[in-house]
Design an enzyme around this catalytic site. Structure first.
Site, PDB file in Angstrom:
ATOM      1  N   GLN A 237       0.891  -1.184   0.018  1.00 13.84           N
ATOM      2  CA  GLN A 237      -0.002  -0.154   0.026  1.00 13.84           C
ATOM      3  C   GLN A 237       0.839   1.337  -0.015  1.00 13.84           C
ATOM      4  O   GLN A 237       0.269   2.467  -0.326  1.00 13.84           O
ATOM      5  CB  GLN A 237      -0.847   0.134   1.130  1.00 13.84           C
ATOM      6  CG  GLN A 237      -2.104  -1.191   1.039  1.00 13.84           C
ATOM      7  CD  GLN A 237      -2.974  -0.955   2.246  1.00 13.84           C
ATOM      8  OE1 GLN A 237      -3.162  -2.037   2.844  1.00 13.84           O
ATOM      9  NE2 GLN A 237      -3.683  -0.045   2.571  1.00 13.84           N
ATOM     10  N   ARG A 384      -9.739  -0.275   7.400  1.00 12.87           N
ATOM     11  CA  ARG A 384     -10.805   0.456   6.994  1.00 12.87           C
ATOM     12  C   ARG A 384     -11.052   1.729   7.971  1.00 12.87           C
ATOM     13  O   ARG A 384     -12.173   1.902   8.340  1.00 12.87           O
ATOM     14  CB  ARG A 384     -12.107  -0.142   6.543  1.00 12.87           C
ATOM     15  CG  ARG A 384     -12.531   0.643   5.472  1.00 12.87           C
ATOM     16  CD  ARG A 384     -13.619  -0.096   4.615  1.00 12.87           C
ATOM     17  NE  ARG A 384     -13.940   0.708   3.506  1.00 12.87           N
ATOM     18  CZ  ARG A 384     -14.387   0.267   2.255  1.00 12.87           C
ATOM     19  NH1 ARG A 384     -14.317  -1.144   2.086  1.00 12.87           N
ATOM     20  NH2 ARG A 384     -14.600   0.963   1.536  1.00 12.87           N
ATOM     21  N   CYS A 385     -10.037   2.199   8.548  1.00 10.69           N
ATOM     22  CA  CYS A 385     -10.336   3.509   9.339  1.00 10.69           C
ATOM     23  C   CYS A 385      -8.953   4.129   9.436  1.00 10.69           C
ATOM     24  O   CYS A 385      -7.912   3.569   9.565  1.00 10.69           O
ATOM     25  CB  CYS A 385     -10.724   2.869  10.599  1.00 10.69           C
ATOM     26  SG  CYS A 385      -9.691   2.844  12.034  1.00 10.69           S
ATOM     27  N   GLU A 760     -12.990   5.254   4.379  1.00 10.00           N
ATOM     28  CA  GLU A 760     -13.256   4.515   5.360  1.00 10.00           C
ATOM     29  C   GLU A 760     -14.435   4.742   6.360  1.00 10.00           C
ATOM     30  O   GLU A 760     -14.808   4.142   7.170  1.00 10.00           O
ATOM     31  CB  GLU A 760     -12.062   5.098   6.407  1.00 10.00           C
ATOM     32  CG  GLU A 760     -10.725   4.798   5.740  1.00 10.00           C
ATOM     33  CD  GLU A 760      -9.644   5.294   6.392  1.00 10.00           C
ATOM     34  OE1 GLU A 760      -9.675   6.466   7.187  1.00 10.00           O
ATOM     35  OE2 GLU A 760      -8.374   4.741   6.505  1.00 10.00           O
TER      36      GLU A 760
HETATM   37  N1  PCD Z   1     -14.793  13.126  -1.949  1.00 10.65           N
HETATM   38  C1  PCD Z   1     -14.629  12.052  -2.414  1.00 10.65           C
HETATM   39  C2  PCD Z   1     -13.867  11.359  -1.751  1.00 10.65           C
HETATM   40  C3  PCD Z   1     -13.285   9.909  -2.275  1.00 10.65           C
HETATM   41  N2  PCD Z   1     -13.536   9.856  -3.662  1.00 10.65           N
HETATM   42  C4  PCD Z   1     -13.370   8.305  -4.463  1.00 10.65           C
HETATM   43  O1  PCD Z   1     -13.451   7.497  -3.264  1.00 10.65           O
HETATM   44  C5  PCD Z   1     -12.049   6.724  -3.155  1.00 10.65           C
HETATM   45  C6  PCD Z   1     -11.614   6.624  -1.920  1.00 10.65           C
HETATM   46  O2  PCD Z   1     -11.004   7.728  -1.451  1.00 10.65           O
HETATM   47  P1  PCD Z   1     -10.391   8.010  -0.226  1.00 10.65           P
HETATM   48  O3  PCD Z   1     -11.237   8.063   0.754  1.00 10.65           O
HETATM   49  O4  PCD Z   1      -9.529   9.213  -0.520  1.00 10.65           O
HETATM   50  O5  PCD Z   1      -9.635   6.844   0.155  1.00 10.65           O
HETATM   51  P2  PCD Z   1      -8.081   6.145  -0.308  1.00 10.65           P
HETATM   52  O6  PCD Z   1      -6.929   6.765   0.383  1.00 10.65           O
HETATM   53  O7  PCD Z   1      -8.469   6.467  -2.091  1.00 10.65           O
HETATM   54  O8  PCD Z   1      -8.262   4.828  -0.353  1.00 10.65           O
HETATM   55  C7  PCD Z   1      -7.796   4.176   1.131  1.00 10.65           C
HETATM   56  C8  PCD Z   1      -9.321   3.547   1.626  1.00 10.65           C
HETATM   57  O9  PCD Z   1     -10.116   2.804   0.803  1.00 10.65           O
HETATM   58  C9  PCD Z   1     -10.912   2.064   1.245  1.00 10.65           C
HETATM   59  N3  PCD Z   1     -11.564   1.564   0.225  1.00 10.65           N
HETATM   60  C10 PCD Z   1     -11.084   0.428  -0.681  1.00 10.65           C
HETATM   61  N4  PCD Z   1     -11.939   0.132  -1.435  1.00 10.65           N
HETATM   62  C11 PCD Z   1     -11.462  -1.197  -2.291  1.00 10.65           C
HETATM   63  N5  PCD Z   1     -12.298  -1.487  -3.305  1.00 10.65           N
HETATM   64  N6  PCD Z   1     -10.370  -1.650  -1.814  1.00 10.65           N
HETATM   65  C12 PCD Z   1      -9.849  -1.504  -0.812  1.00 10.65           C
HETATM   66  O10 PCD Z   1      -8.688  -2.226  -0.597  1.00 10.65           O
HETATM   67  C13 PCD Z   1     -10.169  -0.452  -0.110  1.00 10.65           C
HETATM   68  N7  PCD Z   1      -9.638   0.025   0.970  1.00 10.65           N
HETATM   69  C14 PCD Z   1     -10.472   0.755   2.089  1.00 10.65           C
HETATM   70  C15 PCD Z   1      -9.249   1.462   3.112  1.00 10.65           C
HETATM   71  S1  PCD Z   1      -8.925   0.691   4.374  1.00 10.65           S
HETATM   72 MO1  PCD Z   1      -7.028   1.696   5.280  1.00 10.65          MO
HETATM   73  O11 PCD Z   1      -5.822   0.856   4.214  1.00 10.65           O
HETATM   74  O12 PCD Z   1      -7.160   0.323   6.624  1.00 10.65           O
HETATM   75  O13 PCD Z   1      -6.147   2.743   6.441  1.00 10.65           O
HETATM   76  S2  PCD Z   1      -7.750   3.428   3.931  1.00 10.65           S
HETATM   77  C16 PCD Z   1      -8.860   2.770   2.742  1.00 10.65           C
HETATM   78  C17 PCD Z   1     -11.239   7.212  -4.407  1.00 10.65           C
HETATM   79  O14 PCD Z   1     -11.424   6.341  -5.685  1.00 10.65           O
HETATM   80  C18 PCD Z   1     -11.554   8.607  -4.541  1.00 10.65           C
HETATM   81  O15 PCD Z   1     -11.432   9.207  -5.731  1.00 10.65           O
HETATM   82  C19 PCD Z   1     -14.390  10.587  -4.404  1.00 10.65           C
HETATM   83  O16 PCD Z   1     -14.885  10.199  -5.607  1.00 10.65           O
HETATM   84  N8  PCD Z   1     -15.033  11.775  -3.750  1.00 10.65           N
HETATM   85 CU   CU1 Z   2      -7.951   1.798  12.917  1.00  9.77          CU
END
Ligand code: PCD
Ligand code: CU1
Length: 806
Positions: A237, A384-385, A760
């Site tokens: 990433q 996802r936060c 997120e």
């Molecule tokens: N106002 C606004 C904002 C935003 N957007 C869009 O929506 C999306 C998202 O963005 P953002 O919120 O800025 O974010 P980024 O940096 O691009 O990415 C990151 C995130 O992203 C989510 N989502 C998703 N989806 C998918 N399909 N796969 C994946 O793996 C994933 N992962 C998850 C996670 S866990 Mo961490 O790493 O835990 O910290 S952190 C995270 C991109 O396409 C953009 O451009 C729009 O349209 N408008």
């Molecule tokens: Cu977190």
């Protein structure tokens, strides 16, 4: 000229710029199975690596016998810590300032830990050879409970730092203690609690879970001994950070390392960290002179790569008797597992947990976090936060509910009374953040109206009556959440990872015929960057999004950036994209003025062209300007049309949302039926509404998973009980409800196009909303707090313990 015949609006539509529900360009490949993932990479003479892993959670390693494995035809080598030690690579630094064993060095500290690395001619031989490696272990007492880890006579887990009083984040007070992190005003908060009309107190546990992306982690390392170059393909990433770290660890000069993140099958934070598999593959490639591929299987992914959460949050919230919150206190015990490999900006050992005052104007607050070692896998990623924000949101949204119960008040009304008002932005929170913009009351009222909140409560009351009268066995719960996210790490002044400031970048080249390529320091894992970043540019430079290629993930070509996680791409790289576009436009303006034989100030930008002010029939399109930049010698202007921007954001962005969940709970079976889920998200300026909707659906489904069943569970001797998808809940379309999505738009005042992140948010807001719904169903029977995940068994148990089974 056809362009002249088009109206302004038609020209704008043709660009497919900001606000267009443009179809994802990447899906042409993905839906035809033409993606190019790490496991699709096949190089000449490629070898395969596989790990011998520990069956024990805590044990001494007395001996490792590799003879039988090495003798198996097709096996090239078996690496152990003893082989890595002369290179100084048997341990590696973690992102959190700790160090981690690459291969077991004298002992193992969690089940699934890497013990030896087998390299063979094919994947199957490697797996067979793993079985032939004989390891002699001596079991040690196991600690899976962070509170027990801190008891005075607890066994020492990390022998390597025994009695070391100073850690990467300050003093350590016990051999299994990592750090204490404090924010806010302790004395003032305690004084408020002591003098308050009402104080609600609760232990809120956010269980251990795992991002579990569809594609597991893996890499292909290829050392070319002739030219001294190392190419590393991987599910990264943050490819540039991996290059820098690889150079620092291996001593190979950074220009001789090329890191490529090809297509990635979901990241969710799991692919931010550095894993032993990467180091072992690189070493193996250097030793054998051949490319080496290592790809985890599902069990390995779940048991050994970065987990998420595992926060025990003890809270106290104080209020006046009419519900105005006066103070918030939180102490968190954070279970980090065997090594502190948490992925957070350096100065934030508990991430942005100090956003735990949420959407509320809380004048006084105090937070302390203790990080603790246990015999579980290391990690601690933002699944996802943005850096522990979901933990913070879960904590405050539970505490609000608990307070509402104590006050005997409606939880929607309690929120309304305490929201930060629109006129208070930019808002300075008691725990140190400056919220950029928001209109919480407007979002809340829109949500309440959309779901007919009063109507739902009336229906719920009727249902309760029926339940008590024995006419139904199903209770109805209404879950509410108003969350504030903090995304866009981040300002270089306070955000870095391993000393690398968290800016991001975009480089644009316009080709002579008026199409373009943009390269960014981020990397899509499925978010659709190739689609959306082209849209930002289309609006900025007047070239159709369809004529702009967006490329990420190759460190030899992309400008340096810190990668994609923490919903930072839009706030940081998206801003860089707009700024680079503006540089292009500034140069284009000079070229246009020259071609039109007027002064620079006498032309203005109009959708896809520069026009002479007051004479719109006199113009040059961006296409014409692009060609001229390659074809005319313009005095004082360099040939070509390119720009690069490195953007250091002045602040984070603070997306927010109002969610409502309605659930029916069958008290006899514990089965929960999510019958309605309404999600209003405000992410500022919306780039692509269709992608946003997809992001919200994805995030909500992961929230559903976490709240209702997904868990990394351990038994008391550290066996992972949920190491396959048979036991680790992954919602299918069958369990996933229909979502109603909605939005308001409150632009970020400091982002060049006003956009905030969104990826997120649905997870951050979704988890407390599902959980609050389940809690709410049992509120009339005296339930204040029960632990997630709310799987059928646990829900049945709650009903049972409350005496609802007669
Ligand atoms: N106002 C606004 C904002 C935003 N957007 C869009 O929506 C999306 C998202 O963005 P953002 O919120 O800025 O974010 P980024 O940096 O691009 O990415 C990151 C995130 O992203 C989510 N989502 C998703 N989806 C998918 N399909 N796969 C994946 O793996 C994933 N992962 C998850 C996670 S866990 Mo961490 O790493 O835990 O910290 S952190 C995270 C991109 O396409 C953009 O451009 C729009 O349209 N408008
Ligand atoms: Cu977190």
């Amino acid at each position: 000229m056809t362009e002249a015949a088009q109206t302004r609006e038609e020209r704008a539509t043709a660009l497919k710029g900001l606000g267009t529900a443009r179809k994802r360009v990447e899906d042409v490949r993905f839906t035809q199975g033409k993606g190019n993932y790490v496991d699709d990479i096949k190089l000449d003479g490629m070898l395969f690596g596989d790990f011998v892993r520990s069956p024990y959670a805590h044990a001494k390693v007395l001996s490792i016998n590799t003879e039988a494995a090495t003798a198996l035809p097709g096996v090239v080598a078996v690496l152990t810590a003893a082989d890595l030690e002369p290179l100084g690579l048997h341990w590696m630094p973690t992102l959190a300032g700790d160090k981690q064993m690459v291969l077991a060095d004298g002992k193992v500290l969690f089940q699934g830990q890497e013990v030896a690395f087998v390299i063979a001619e094919d994947r199957y031989i490697a797996a067979d050879a793993v079985e032939l490696v004989e390891v002699e272990y001596e079991e040690q007492p196991v600690i899976v409970d962070p509170f027990k880890a801190l008891e005075p006579d607890a066994p020492v887990l990390r022998e390597d730092i025994r009695d070391q009083l100073e850690g990467a984040h300050g003093p350590r007070k016990h051999n299994n203690h990592i750090f204490t992190w404090e924010q806010g005003d302790k004395a003032a908060t305690e004084a408020v609690l002591a003098g308050a009309d009402v104080v609600a107190e609760e232990m809120v546990y956010y269980h251990r879970t795992h991002p579990c992306p569809l594609e597991t982690c893996g890499c292909v390392a290829s050392m070319d001994k002739v030219n001294g170059k190392l190419t590393l393909y991987g599910t990264f990433q943050a490819p540039h950070a991996v290059r820098t770290v690889a150079s620092l660890i291996s001593g190979i000069a950074e220009h001789n390392i090329r890191v490529i993140s090809p297509d990635i099958g979901g990241g969710f934070g799991n692919k931010v960290g550095v894993y032993p598999g990467y180091i072992c593959s690189v070493v193996a490639s250097i030793v054998t002179g051949k490319p080496v591929k290592w790809v985890e299987d599902r069990i390995e992914n779940l048991t050994s790569t970065a987990f998420a959460r595992d926060y025990w949050m003890k809270g106290k919230i104080a209020a006046t008797k009419d519900g105005k919150i006066t103070g918030l206190w939180c102490h968190t015990t954070a279970d980090h597992g065997a090594f502190d490999a948490c992925a957070d900006p350096t100065k934030f050992p508990a991430g942005f947990m100090n956003i735990c005052t949420g959407s509320y104007d809380i004048p006084t607050a105090y937070l302390s976090v203790d990080g603790v070692y246990t015999n579980k896998a290391p990690g601690g990623v933002a699944y996802r936060c943005s850096f522990r924000v979901t933990e913070a949101a879960y904590f405050i949204e539970r505490m609000i509910e608990v307070l509402a119960i104590k006050l005997g008040m409606d939880a929607a009304e309690l929120r309304r009374i305490n929201f930060i008002r629109a006129d208070q932005f930019p808002y300075q929170s008691a725990l140190g953040w400056e919220y950029d913009s928001g209109n919480y009351h407007a979002a809340w009222e829109k949500a309440m109206k959309a779901v007919d909140y009063e109507g739902l409560r009336a229906e719920q009351a009727k249902r309760l009556e029926d339940f008590k009268a024995g006419k139904t066995r199903k209770l109805m719960g209404i879950g509410l959440t108003h969350f504030t996210e903090i995304v866009g790490a981040g300002p270089v002044k306070n955000c870095d990872i391993l000393g690398l400031g968290m800016f991001d970048s975009c480089e644009i080249r316009i080709h002579p015929t008026g199409s373009a390529i943009a390269r960014l320091g981020t990397i899509s894992q499925g978010q659709g960057h190739a689609t959306t970043f082209a849209q930002i540019l289309a609006s900025e430079i007047g070239i159709p999004a369809d004529d702009i290629t967006v490329e990420e993930g190759d460190t030899d070509t992309a400008p340096y950036g810190l990668g994609t996680y923490g919903s930072r791409s839009t706030p940081v790289a998206g801003a860089a994209t707009a700024m680079a576009g503006r540089k292009i436009r500034a140069k284009a303006q000079m070229i246009a003025a020259y071609l039109l034989e007027v002064h620079d100030d006498d032309v203005e930008f109009d959708v896809d062209r520069f026009v002479v002010k007051g004479a719109p029939e006199r113009f040059k399109t961006m296409k014409e300007i692009a060609f001229a930049s390659y074809n005319q010698a313009i005095p004082g202007v360099e040939p070509g049309l390119e720009a690069v921007s490195y953007y250091d954001p002045p602040n984070m962005t603070y997306p927010f949302g109002a969610y409502v969940c309605v659930v029916d709970v069958d008290v006899d079976t514990g089965v929960t039926d999510i019958r309605q889920f309404y999600a209003l998200d405000d992410c500022g300026t919306r780039i692509n509404p269709m992608i946003i909707e997809g992001q919200v659906h994805g995030g909500l489904t992961e929230a559903l998973a976490i709240a209702m069943g997904q868990e990394m569970a351990y038994d008391e001797i550290g066996n992972v009980k949920t190491a396959t998808l048979m036991d680790f809940f992954w919602p299918s379309p069958f369990e996933t409800p229909n979502y109603q999505t909605d939005w308001t738009t409150t632009p970020s005042p400091h982002h060049p196009i006003g956009a905030k992140g969104v990826g997120e948010s649905p997870n951050v807001g979704g988890v407390p909303c599902f959980s609050n719904a389940v809690h709410d169903a049992f509120r009339p029977f005296g339930l204040t707090q029960t632990n997630m995940p709310h799987d059928h068994w646990r829900v049945w148990k709650v009903a049972h313990d409350l005496g609802l089974h007669g």
